[in-house]
Design an enzyme around this catalytic site. Structure first.
Site, PDB file in Angstrom:
ATOM      1  N   PHE A 161       0.861  -1.187   0.000  1.00  0.00           N
ATOM      2  CA  PHE A 161       0.000   0.000   0.000  1.00  0.00           C
ATOM      3  C   PHE A 161       0.895   1.233   0.000  1.00  0.00           C
ATOM      4  CE2 PHE A 161      -2.242   3.562   1.829  1.00  0.00           C
ATOM      5  CZ  PHE A 161      -3.411   3.561   1.094  1.00  0.00           C
ATOM      6  N   ASP A 246       9.261   2.680   1.355  1.00  0.00           N
ATOM      7  CA  ASP A 246       8.115   3.451   1.816  1.00  0.00           C
ATOM      8  C   ASP A 246       7.978   3.230   3.327  1.00  0.00           C
ATOM      9  OD1 ASP A 246       5.741   4.625   2.448  1.00  0.00           O
ATOM     10  OD2 ASP A 246       4.599   3.739   0.790  1.00  0.00           O
ATOM     11  N   LYS A 275       3.040   9.814   8.056  1.00  0.00           N
ATOM     12  CA  LYS A 275       2.216   9.558   9.238  1.00  0.00           C
ATOM     13  C   LYS A 275       2.734  10.123  10.572  1.00  0.00           C
ATOM     14  CE  LYS A 275      -0.701   5.877   7.562  1.00  0.00           C
ATOM     15  NZ  LYS A 275      -0.362   5.317   6.249  1.00  0.00           N
TER      16      LYS A 275
HETATM   17  C1  LIG Z   1      -0.662   5.512   4.874  1.00  0.00           C
HETATM   18  C2  LIG Z   1       0.374   5.129   3.899  1.00  0.00           C
HETATM   19  C3  LIG Z   1       0.560   5.859   2.716  1.00  0.00           C
HETATM   20  C4  LIG Z   1      -0.335   7.008   2.323  1.00  0.00           C
HETATM   21  O1  LIG Z   1      -0.235   8.068   3.205  1.00  0.00           O
HETATM   22  P1  LIG Z   1      -1.381   9.205   3.238  1.00  0.00           P
HETATM   23  O2  LIG Z   1      -0.861  10.215   4.195  1.00  0.00           O
HETATM   24  O3  LIG Z   1      -2.644   8.544   3.663  1.00  0.00           O
HETATM   25  O4  LIG Z   1      -1.489   9.749   1.871  1.00  0.00           O
HETATM   26  C5  LIG Z   1       1.592   5.489   1.887  1.00  0.00           C
HETATM   27  N1  LIG Z   1       2.394   4.442   2.184  1.00  0.00           N
HETATM   28  C6  LIG Z   1       2.244   3.728   3.315  1.00  0.00           C
HETATM   29  C7  LIG Z   1       3.183   2.612   3.612  1.00  0.00           C
HETATM   30  C8  LIG Z   1       1.214   4.035   4.206  1.00  0.00           C
HETATM   31  O5  LIG Z   1       1.040   3.283   5.305  1.00  0.00           O
END
Ligand SMILES: *Cc1c(COP(=O)(O)O)cnc(C)c1O
Length: 434
Positions: A161, A246, A275
């Site tokens: 994700f 990520d 986050k």
């Molecule tokens: C939550 C998340 C995103 C997206 O972040 P947003 O601030 O919701 O746009 C991207 N990559 C990972 C691994 C995430 O957990």
């Protein structure tokens, strides 16, 4: 006119809305807010530390932390005061200008990530935006293949994700998120999770980048093996592809280290953050490691109006400072270990995964949604990333006593949830036409 003469000199946000109860807010929400999130579970009005309160006055222990965001809990006094004083001094300037907090935050992130010289930071406002920047970085690696052929492929993983904007969505594996919005930016392939042979077979000089989460958060807290991360580093280096991690969910102390990949000893070419970075204030970042990755995006090739603004960068600086000053990463590690070892002993819990205070555990049936509802009834906020998985991503300041309170309630929550799930299935089978 000076501030003192103003009729709106000082007021809480609650003065701008009329008071209502939870049900009334939810009706008004349904009538006014776009329905992409479904019906919210509760209407929250206040928080302090690991606790939040809803519009009807009910208290909850927040074991989700706004999805791994509220690293220092709610209304942290130091972070709150730094944000308000920055806002009262200088709130926004655009990227025609910079500010001391922006520069200091970039320097701090490079120091914490052990980045080599000539590493750089790009600031965004969310995780998906940080990933978009990383996607553009990968595209800029396209012309670098030794045989002159463009590097057109980007490898990501099944279960991955990476966000909901179009580039990030192209990296995100879940079909239900992707299909309504196709065609997505091309060239992305999803490989089976933690499968080294598949990676070795796919990785050659036609690959611009490999994008990985060290621990897949939304897939249910699934850690990549250390061996996979290390081999991915070797293979990408040999092929001239970028290794992009990520760490939007796993970064900033969540796993008990500043960044999750640090436990494998590798240095990526780029890393996305968001986050937890602002302690609840929206901010994202892309860190590029070393001169090669840091030179790929040049002046004019990317931008943002809000990105790196003084308030967001002050919030992040304050968050990093408070995490360090309070030895909060150590706490995340300690309380995380305590929770994980205790969870394995709970009847109905099959497998426990994760590091620090990013924890996923599988149930012995598909009753995770019912468990989330029952937990809420009993005053605990948790989350179900899959029908049989529960996730905890609480504030990193969670105490052992708070964790114990949840552990004491959990067997009852799971019993009730299992029964509710069985009842639903029984009702469905009697309703089914003969
Ligand atoms: C939550 C998340 C995103 C997206 O972040 P947003 O601030 O919701 O746009 C991207 N990559 C990972 C691994 C995430 O957990």
């Amino acid at each position: 006119m000076n501030g003192k003469e103003s009729s709106v000199e000082s007021a809480p946000a609650s003065a701008l809305v009329d008071p209502a109860k939870g049900q009334e807010w939810l009706q008004r929400y349904a009538d006014s807010v776009l329905g992409v999130f479904g019906t919210p579970q509760r209407v929250l009005v206040r928080g302090a530390g690991c606790l939040v309160w809803d519009a009807d006055g009910k208290q909850y222990l927040d074991l989700l932390g706004g999805i791994a965001v509220n690293a220092l809990g709610h209304a942290h006094p130091f972070v709150t005061s730094v944000i308000s004083s920055q806002l009262a001094t200088l709130g926004h300037v655009s990227n025609f200008f910079t500010s001391p907090t922006q520069v200091a935050l970039a320097e701090k992130l490079l120091a914490l990530s052990g980045a080599p010289v000539e590493s750089k930071v790009f600031f965004a406002n969310s995780g998906t935006e940080a990933v978009e920047a990383a996607f553009k970085l990968a595209r800029r690696n396209s012309a670098a293949a030794p045989d002159g052929k463009p590097r057109t492929r980007i490898l990501a993983l099944e279960g991955g994700f990476h966000g909901r904007t179009m580039g990030a969505l192209a990296l995100t594996a879940k079909q239900a998120y992707r299909e309504p919005f196709e065609p997505l930016p091309g060239g992305v392939e999803h490989l089976p999770f933690d499968d080294l042979q598949a990676l070795e077979a796919a990785l050659d000089e036609s690959v611009a980048a490999v994008v990985l989460e060290p621990i897949q958060g939304e897939a249910g807290v699934r850690p990549l093996s250390t061996g996979y991360l290390q081999r991915a580093r070797e293979l990408t280096r040999a092929a001239g592809a970028l290794l992009i991690l990520d760490e939007v969910q796993t970064g900033v102390g969540r796993t008990g280290r500043w960044f999750a990949h640090q436990s494998s000893g590798i240095t990526p070419d780029a890393m996305t953050l968001a986050k937890g970075l602002g302690g609840g204030f929206p901010i994202g970042a892309l860190v590029t490691f070393g001169p090669r990755a840091s030179a790929l995006l040049t002046a004019g090739q990317h931008g943002s109006t809000f990105g790196g603004n003084p308030v967001a960068t002050a919030a992040a600086l304050a968050t990093l400072h408070a995490l360090e000053a309070g030895a909060v990463l150590q706490n995340a590690d300690d309380v995380g270990n305590f929770l994980r070892s205790s969870l394995t002993a709970v009847p109905g819990v099959d497998e426990v995964r994760g590091e620090g205070l990013l924890i996923g555990f599988d149930l012995d049936g598909d009753f995770a949604a019912e468990a989330v509802r029952e937990a809420l009834e009993q005053g605990f906020i948790i989350n179900a990333p899959t029908p049989h998985t529960l996730r905890l991503a609480p504030p990193l300041i969670l105490t052992r006593a708070e964790a114990q309170g949840f552990l004491d309630a959990l067997p009852g929550i799971l019993d009730t949830a299992r029964t509710a799930n069985a009842r639903t299935h029984a009702a469905q089978s009697t309703e089914a036409p003969a």
